[in-house]
Design a protein around this motif. Structure first.
Motif, PDB file in Angstrom:
ATOM      1  N   VAL A 178      13.061   4.687  20.139  1.00 44.65           N
ATOM      2  CA  VAL A 178      13.835   3.734  20.943  1.00 44.65           C
ATOM      3  C   VAL A 178      15.088   4.432  21.463  1.00 44.65           C
ATOM      4  N   VAL A 179      15.362   4.276  22.752  1.00 49.53           N
ATOM      5  CA  VAL A 179      16.582   4.811  23.363  1.00 49.53           C
ATOM      6  C   VAL A 179      17.273   3.689  24.113  1.00 49.53           C
ATOM      7  N   VAL A 180      18.574   3.535  23.887  1.00 48.65           N
ATOM      8  CA  VAL A 180      19.359   2.551  24.617  1.00 48.65           C
ATOM      9  C   VAL A 180      20.554   3.263  25.235  1.00 48.65           C
ATOM     10  N   ILE A 233      18.131  13.783  31.210  1.00 51.12           N
ATOM     11  CA  ILE A 233      18.586  13.894  29.824  1.00 51.12           C
ATOM     12  C   ILE A 233      18.178  12.665  29.024  1.00 51.12           C
ATOM     13  N   ILE A 234      18.406  11.476  29.601  1.00 54.67           N
ATOM     14  CA  ILE A 234      18.073  10.234  28.893  1.00 54.67           C
ATOM     15  C   ILE A 234      16.560  10.114  28.697  1.00 54.67           C
ATOM     16  N   SER A 235      15.795  10.404  29.729  1.00 55.63           N
ATOM     17  CA  SER A 235      14.330  10.306  29.635  1.00 55.63           C
ATOM     18  C   SER A 235      13.769  11.241  28.575  1.00 55.63           C
ATOM     19  N   ALA A 236      14.361  12.421  28.472  1.00 54.24           N
ATOM     20  CA  ALA A 236      13.848  13.413  27.521  1.00 54.24           C
ATOM     21  C   ALA A 236      13.991  12.951  26.078  1.00 54.24           C
ATOM     22  N   TYR A 237      14.909  12.041  25.807  1.00 57.02           N
ATOM     23  CA  TYR A 237      15.081  11.531  24.449  1.00 57.02           C
ATOM     24  C   TYR A 237      13.976  10.551  24.045  1.00 57.02           C
ATOM     25  N   VAL A 238      13.241  10.004  24.999  1.00 55.09           N
ATOM     26  CA  VAL A 238      12.226   8.990  24.694  1.00 55.09           C
ATOM     27  C   VAL A 238      10.887   9.667  24.453  1.00 55.09           C
ATOM     28  N   LYS A 239      10.283   9.429  23.313  1.00 53.00           N
ATOM     29  CA  LYS A 239       8.979  10.031  23.043  1.00 53.00           C
ATOM     30  C   LYS A 239       7.904   9.320  23.879  1.00 53.00           C
ATOM     31  N   PRO A 240       6.783   9.961  24.161  1.00 57.06           N
ATOM     32  CA  PRO A 240       5.699   9.284  24.885  1.00 57.06           C
ATOM     33  C   PRO A 240       5.318   7.982  24.179  1.00 57.06           C
ATOM     34  N   GLY A 241       5.262   6.895  24.936  1.00 57.24           N
ATOM     35  CA  GLY A 241       4.995   5.592  24.359  1.00 57.24           C
ATOM     36  C   GLY A 241       6.225   4.907  23.803  1.00 57.24           C
ATOM     37  N   GLY A 242       7.386   5.600  23.836  1.00 53.85           N
ATOM     38  CA  GLY A 242       8.617   5.036  23.307  1.00 53.85           C
ATOM     39  C   GLY A 242       9.254   4.040  24.266  1.00 53.85           C
ATOM     40  N   ASP A 266      13.997   2.890  40.384  1.00 58.93           N
ATOM     41  CA  ASP A 266      13.383   3.949  41.190  1.00 58.93           C
ATOM     42  C   ASP A 266      13.604   5.323  40.571  1.00 58.93           C
ATOM     43  N   ALA A 267      14.779   5.538  39.972  1.00 58.62           N
ATOM     44  CA  ALA A 267      15.084   6.843  39.384  1.00 58.62           C
ATOM     45  C   ALA A 267      14.185   7.149  38.186  1.00 58.62           C
ATOM     46  N   TYR A 268      13.742   6.110  37.471  1.00 60.33           N
ATOM     47  CA  TYR A 268      12.975   6.313  36.235  1.00 60.33           C
ATOM     48  C   TYR A 268      11.488   5.975  36.377  1.00 60.33           C
ATOM     49  N   SER A 269      11.090   5.436  37.496  1.00 61.99           N
ATOM     50  CA  SER A 269       9.752   4.848  37.605  1.00 61.99           C
ATOM     51  C   SER A 269       8.616   5.861  37.493  1.00 61.99           C
ATOM     52  N   ASN A 270       8.866   7.134  37.717  1.00 61.81           N
ATOM     53  CA  ASN A 270       7.785   8.129  37.598  1.00 61.81           C
ATOM     54  C   ASN A 270       7.299   8.279  36.167  1.00 61.81           C
ATOM     55  N   GLU A 271       8.179   7.971  35.210  1.00 67.10           N
ATOM     56  CA  GLU A 271       7.820   8.165  33.806  1.00 67.10           C
ATOM     57  C   GLU A 271       7.729   6.876  33.003  1.00 67.10           C
ATOM     58  N   PHE A 272       8.226   5.759  33.554  1.00 66.47           N
ATOM     59  CA  PHE A 272       8.343   4.538  32.762  1.00 66.47           C
ATOM     60  C   PHE A 272       7.732   3.342  33.482  1.00 66.47           C
ATOM     61  N   SER A 273       7.183   2.437  32.689  1.00 63.55           N
ATOM     62  CA  SER A 273       6.687   1.155  33.189  1.00 63.55           C
ATOM     63  C   SER A 273       7.680   0.073  32.765  1.00 63.55           C
ATOM     64  N   PHE A 274       8.246  -0.658  33.728  1.00 60.54           N
ATOM     65  CA  PHE A 274       9.360  -1.565  33.466  1.00 60.54           C
ATOM     66  C   PHE A 274       8.903  -2.990  33.198  1.00 60.54           C
ATOM     67  N   ARG A 308      19.908  -5.899  32.276  1.00 63.00           N
ATOM     68  CA  ARG A 308      19.337  -4.908  31.363  1.00 63.00           C
ATOM     69  C   ARG A 308      17.935  -4.601  31.845  1.00 63.00           C
ATOM     70  N   LEU A 309      17.620  -3.333  31.956  1.00 60.74           N
ATOM     71  CA  LEU A 309      16.278  -2.884  32.282  1.00 60.74           C
ATOM     72  C   LEU A 309      15.623  -2.351  31.021  1.00 60.74           C
ATOM     73  N   SER A 310      14.409  -2.772  30.731  1.00 59.22           N
ATOM     74  CA  SER A 310      13.677  -2.255  29.594  1.00 59.22           C
ATOM     75  C   SER A 310      12.325  -1.733  30.062  1.00 59.22           C
ATOM     76  N   ALA A 311      11.865  -0.678  29.413  1.00 60.29           N
ATOM     77  CA  ALA A 311      10.653  -0.002  29.883  1.00 60.29           C
ATOM     78  C   ALA A 311       9.996   0.755  28.739  1.00 60.29           C
ATOM     79  N   ARG A 312       8.725   1.107  28.951  1.00 57.87           N
ATOM     80  CA  ARG A 312       7.972   1.949  28.024  1.00 57.87           C
ATOM     81  C   ARG A 312       7.609   3.240  28.717  1.00 57.87           C
ATOM     82  N   LYS A 313       7.803   4.368  28.022  1.00 61.91           N
ATOM     83  CA  LYS A 313       7.468   5.669  28.592  1.00 61.91           C
ATOM     84  C   LYS A 313       5.962   5.870  28.575  1.00 61.91           C
ATOM     85  N   GLN A 314       5.467   6.342  29.685  1.00 62.04           N
ATOM     86  CA  GLN A 314       4.034   6.567  29.782  1.00 62.04           C
ATOM     87  C   GLN A 314       3.603   7.657  28.822  1.00 62.04           C
ATOM     88  N   ALA A 315       2.444   7.464  28.236  1.00 60.99           N
ATOM     89  CA  ALA A 315       1.944   8.428  27.252  1.00 60.99           C
ATOM     90  C   ALA A 315       1.511   9.710  27.943  1.00 60.99           C
TER      91      ALA A 315
END
Length: 294
Positions: A226-228, A242-251, A268-276, A287-294
């Motif tokens: 979990v990253v906040v 930097i922030i994205s790199a802290y989230v594990k796949p599926g995190g 838009d800045a995060y959408s390549n790696e995350f589903s919101f 607040r935006l919440s999302a899951r990192k794609q595996a």
């Protein structure tokens, strides 16, 4: 003690100089206000930003010779004529007592409370974070912090790892530990935030589970469940890698400090790696919440 404040309107280029002058003339404290309610975004490390039209406020003992201060102010050449200033009396109150009387325990979600040390705990069986207002941002009263606390209450599971990016007072990381997380990494650009987070972690008996870093010292290869990140829209976009790199796949990731009008640009800045998830809104903040794609 009664106080008088001197409010001087100036430019961003001269704000620091006016501040130094007021301190030199006997001000006990100086603060900066926005003259026209213009949004200002959180600075990057080492950057200082003032508003185009800044009000510099000097706080003086009521017995201070303010006529001399005003005369000195009128002689400052860069004002190009009569300076724009205002003298105001402040009501003689016990300001610390007033502040303490107005800070109450706050509930977030189903089980999480933030409680100041001088108040009784409303529910001893709940998850209680003991936190007193201090130098660093984050007591739960601001909508961005409240949105993140609600999300953590619904999200954090036992034994998870958490990153609190822009930790401020440490409120989010400490809440995550109280909710069952086993380890928290906190990062902030402000050394005072690191001090405040350290003190609050000790107050909550979780100092052995939280690690706090300035950006230059933050871990490079750590990934969390979990990253906040409760900072602001501009830095969230700029620090996306930097922030994205802290989230594990599926995190899971929560981003806040964002106005409704800024939400799509951050997505838009995060959408390549995350589903919101759907956007959560409180008092024009989101607040935006999302899951990192595996």
């Amino acid at each position: 003690m009664p106080w008088i404040q001197l409010r001087v309107t100036t430019t961003e280029e001269k704000a620091e100089q006016v501040s130094d002058m007021l301190m030199g003339w006997g001000a006990q404290a100086v603060s900066f206000l926005d003259a026209h309610d213009t949004p200002i975004y959180e600075p990057m490390p080492g950057e200082v930003i003032y508003w185009t039209n800044t009000v510099v406020v000097g706080l003086f003992d009521a017995e201070h010779p303010m006529d001399k201060v005003v005369n000195q102010l009128k002689q400052v050449s860069f004002f190009k004529g009569e300076p724009n200033f205002k003298l105001e009396q402040l009501e003689d109150k016990d300001w610390e007592r007033e502040w303490m009387d107005n800070f109450h325990p706050i509930k977030f979600g189903q089980r999480l409370w933030v409680c100041p040390s001088w108040r009784d705990i409303p529910d001893p069986t709940a998850v209680n974070v003991m936190l007193d207002p201090g130098l660093a941002f984050g007591t739960g009263t601001h909508p961005t912090t409240a949105l993140c606390m609600q999300w953590l209450d619904a999200t954090v599971k036992p034994e998870q790892t958490v990153v609190d990016f822009g930790c401020g007072s440490g409120i989010l990381g400490i809440a995550a530990l109280k909710l069952g997380a086993k380890r928290v990494i906190g990062v902030d650009i402000d050394p005072q935030a690191i001090e405040a987070s350290t003190a609050n972690a000790k107050r909550n008996n979780v100092e052995g589970q939280i690690e706090l870093y300035l950006p230059k010292d933050q871990p490079k290869d750590f990934q969390a469940d979990v990253v906040v990140a409760n900072i602001l829209a501009g830095p969230l976009a700029e620090l996306k890698d930097i922030i994205s790199a802290y989230v594990k796949p599926g995190g899971l990731l929560a981003l806040s400090g964002i106005l409704e009008s800024q939400a799509q640009s951050v997505i838009d800045a995060y959408s390549n790696e995350f589903s919101f998830d759907p956007i959560a809104v409180q008092d024009e903040w989101v607040r935006l919440s999302a899951r990192k794609q595996a």
